[in-house]
Design a protein around this motif. Structure first.
Motif, PDB file in Angstrom:
ATOM      1  N   PRO A 154       2.257   1.125  12.737  1.00  0.00           N
ATOM      2  CA  PRO A 154       3.112   2.016  13.534  1.00  0.00           C
ATOM      3  C   PRO A 154       3.206   3.405  12.915  1.00  0.00           C
ATOM      4  N   GLY A 155       3.614   4.359  13.750  1.00  0.00           N
ATOM      5  CA  GLY A 155       3.756   5.728  13.267  1.00  0.00           C
ATOM      6  C   GLY A 155       5.181   6.229  13.284  1.00  0.00           C
ATOM      7  N   ASP A 156       6.138   5.291  13.412  1.00  0.00           N
ATOM      8  CA  ASP A 156       7.530   5.723  13.571  1.00  0.00           C
ATOM      9  C   ASP A 156       8.363   5.594  12.298  1.00  0.00           C
ATOM     10  N   ASP A 157       7.736   5.204  11.173  1.00  0.00           N
ATOM     11  CA  ASP A 157       8.490   5.052   9.929  1.00  0.00           C
ATOM     12  C   ASP A 157       7.535   5.176   8.750  1.00  0.00           C
ATOM     13  N   ALA A 158       7.210   6.412   8.388  1.00  0.00           N
ATOM     14  CA  ALA A 158       6.229   6.652   7.329  1.00  0.00           C
ATOM     15  C   ALA A 158       6.665   6.049   5.997  1.00  0.00           C
ATOM     16  N   ALA A 159       7.961   6.076   5.712  1.00  0.00           N
ATOM     17  CA  ALA A 159       8.450   5.550   4.433  1.00  0.00           C
ATOM     18  C   ALA A 159       8.168   4.053   4.307  1.00  0.00           C
ATOM     19  N   THR A 160       8.237   3.348   5.427  1.00  0.00           N
ATOM     20  CA  THR A 160       7.997   1.903   5.407  1.00  0.00           C
ATOM     21  C   THR A 160       6.518   1.566   5.318  1.00  0.00           C
ATOM     22  N   TRP A 161       5.694   2.347   6.004  1.00  0.00           N
ATOM     23  CA  TRP A 161       4.301   1.959   6.174  1.00  0.00           C
ATOM     24  C   TRP A 161       3.321   2.649   5.228  1.00  0.00           C
ATOM     25  N   PHE A 163       4.123   4.200   1.823  1.00  0.00           N
ATOM     26  CA  PHE A 163       4.449   4.459   0.418  1.00  0.00           C
ATOM     27  C   PHE A 163       4.775   3.152  -0.283  1.00  0.00           C
ATOM     28  N   ASP A 164       3.752   2.587  -0.959  1.00  0.00           N
ATOM     29  CA  ASP A 164       3.882   1.311  -1.653  1.00  0.00           C
ATOM     30  C   ASP A 164       4.481   0.269  -0.715  1.00  0.00           C
ATOM     31  N   PRO A 197      -4.879  -0.471  -0.969  1.00  0.00           N
ATOM     32  CA  PRO A 197      -4.027  -0.448  -2.162  1.00  0.00           C
ATOM     33  C   PRO A 197      -3.470   0.922  -2.530  1.00  0.00           C
ATOM     34  N   ASP A 198      -3.980   1.997  -1.942  1.00  0.00           N
ATOM     35  CA  ASP A 198      -3.373   3.310  -2.190  1.00  0.00           C
ATOM     36  C   ASP A 198      -1.962   3.394  -1.605  1.00  0.00           C
ATOM     37  N   PHE A 199      -1.711   2.636  -0.545  1.00  0.00           N
ATOM     38  CA  PHE A 199      -0.472   2.811   0.204  1.00  0.00           C
ATOM     39  C   PHE A 199       0.370   1.544   0.327  1.00  0.00           C
ATOM     40  N   THR A 200      -0.143   0.423  -0.160  1.00  0.00           N
ATOM     41  CA  THR A 200       0.609  -0.826  -0.071  1.00  0.00           C
ATOM     42  C   THR A 200       0.633  -1.515  -1.420  1.00  0.00           C
TER      43      THR A 200
END
Length: 452
Positions: A154-161, A163-164, A197-200
């Motif tokens: 999704p594109g509605d919550d960048a902090a969730t999707w 950043f780690d 792994p860069d983002f999760t």
């Protein structure tokens, strides 16, 4: 059985067994290339005169975000970390409604066809609800572009999707889309657009890739393309991390600018494909395109447009920019040794192959498209050489790479069906949906509150 015959063209097949043929014909039956040669005939075929035309495989864009088409022209002065993450992924993406996804993908796909791209990997990451993905696919269907639709987050919550993230890739919605929208369409296939792994977290990176394997689809991953602190993106950055033991020919990596040569060597050995998007990467400080490292490892990179809110969808620009950047880098290394540069490192044929057969291979479609070969699907482009800016065409491949632009693309066929002829798109949606497309873009920018 429908038949089309393309007659009297300069056929740049890119098939090493067929080569380039002057004043040649291509016979197409039911969307398949059945013969290439001289003096072919078919009494009931739709005849396309290719006199003074170069005939070649359609371009394959291995990495683009088509949903951003109606906000084109806003990111020309953006950086990745200073603007794109905040304004696009952290703002505009969350404002997209399903109908915005439809219009973005419809007109993005029409632009691809108009500019000679017949196949694209659509890295779709504003899927705020399952309906967003459904309408995005509807846009692709209505345009008639051959597409690997890579279902992203999704594109509605960048902090969730982004950043780690501890959130796994959507599962049930992906399966539903495949079964109800994609499985029965010959021009569409499913992929997963993964954050990696860069983002999760490591656990999520592995489970997401396992999902792609379970579904039997291409996993395309954004990696190694941001100016994070040197503790993460330094000389010792090993991009694959938690998934380094899970690589294979079903994995495509977009960007990979900060990967070490050792990591690239390992990935190429495992069959991983790499998508370089040189024009956007140079602007947004991703780093030096991965082209040279992939070639050093014995692989072949592919070209993609990437952010169409930033640059045009024209693959010809990526062929030229990517080729010349790599030549510059290779030349500079020689110059720094006080030696003379006496030849170029990459050829025009190399960059054209990266935009066709190598892109097809990255999408798992090399047996279907990418060269003009009997038995493959008829995704074909013709380029005018009777224009004063392309004539005379002494070397057809050099004409395609360095002299032609979208205005010279005369005819485009996808699966044997003309979608552009005599320089004009045939799809009535170009006019019928234009006002809605423009209104969608204006509403999104207004709601985002951007000061452009």
């Amino acid at each position: 059985m429908s038949q089309t015959i393309i007659q009297n063209g300069t056929v740049v097949s890119l098939d090493p067994e067929i080569g380039t043929l002057e004043e040649a014909d291509i016979l197409v039956e039911s969307g398949e290339i059945v013969d290439i040669g001289h003096g072919l005939s078919a009494s009931n075929a739709d005849a396309i005169d290719a006199t003074d035309r170069i005939v070649l495989p359609g371009f394959v864009d291995s990495h683009i975000h088509l949903w951003q088409t109606q906000v084109r022209g806003i990111a020309g002065d953006w950086s990745l970390m200073g603007d794109y993450f905040d304004d696009m992924l952290g703002n505009i993406a969350g404002l997209y409604q399903p109908e915005d996804m439809y219009l973005g993908n419809l007109f993005g796909a029409l632009e691809k066809l108009h500019t000679g791209t017949t196949t694209a990997l659509d890295w779709s990451h504003a899927i705020n609800t399952p309906e967003h993905a459904e309408r995005a696919v509807d846009g692709l269907k209505d345009a008639g572009l051959r597409t690997l639709y890579a279902y992203g987050p999704p594109g509605d919550d960048a902090a969730t999707w982004w950043f780690d993230s501890t959130e796994g890739h959507p599962d049930d919605a992906v399966r539903k889309l495949r079964d109800e929208k994609i499985a029965d369409d010959d021009l569409l296939s499913l992929g997963l657009a993964l954050r990696g792994p860069d983002f999760t977290t490591e656990e999520v990176a592995r489970s997401d890739l396992e999902l792609a394997r379970e579904l039997g689809v291409v996993a395309t991953i954004h990696m190694g393309a941001a100016c994070w602190p040197s503790s993460i993106y330094g000389e010792d950055y090993q991009g694959f991390g938690a998934i380094s033991d899970m690589l294979g020919s079903d994995v495509n990596v977009a960007h990979a600018n900060h990967f070490s040569q050792e990591d690239i060597d390992h990935a190429v050995d495992q069959g991983v494909s790499f998508s370089a998007t040189p024009e956007v990467e140079m602007q947004m400080a991703h780093g030096i395109p991965v082209t040279g490292k992939v070639l050093e490892a014995g692989g072949r990179p592919t070209w993609g447009v990437d952010v169409c809110s930033n640059i045009s969808g024209d693959m010809g620009a990526q062929m030229r920019v990517g080729l010349q950047v790599q030549r510059m880098l290779d030349n500079q290394r020689i110059l720094e040794t006080d030696e003379e540069v006496t030849s170029v490192s990459l050829t025009c044929r190399d960059t054209l192959e990266m935009a066709t057969i190598e892109g097809a291979r990255a999408l798992g479609m090399e047996d279907e498209i990418g060269t003009l070969t009997p038995g493959k699907r008829a995704d074909i482009v013709t380029i005018r050489t009777d224009d004063f800016t392309t004539a005379p065409s002494h070397s057809p491949i050099q004409t395609v790479v360095f002299q032609s632009d979208p205005s010279h693309i005369d005819t485009v066929l996808v699966d044997g069906e003309p979608v552009k002829r005599d320089g004009e798109l045939l799809n009535p949606a170009v006019n019928e949906e234009f006002d809605r497309f423009v209104a969608s873009g204006r509403r999104l920018i207004d709601e985002a509150g951007l000061d452009l």
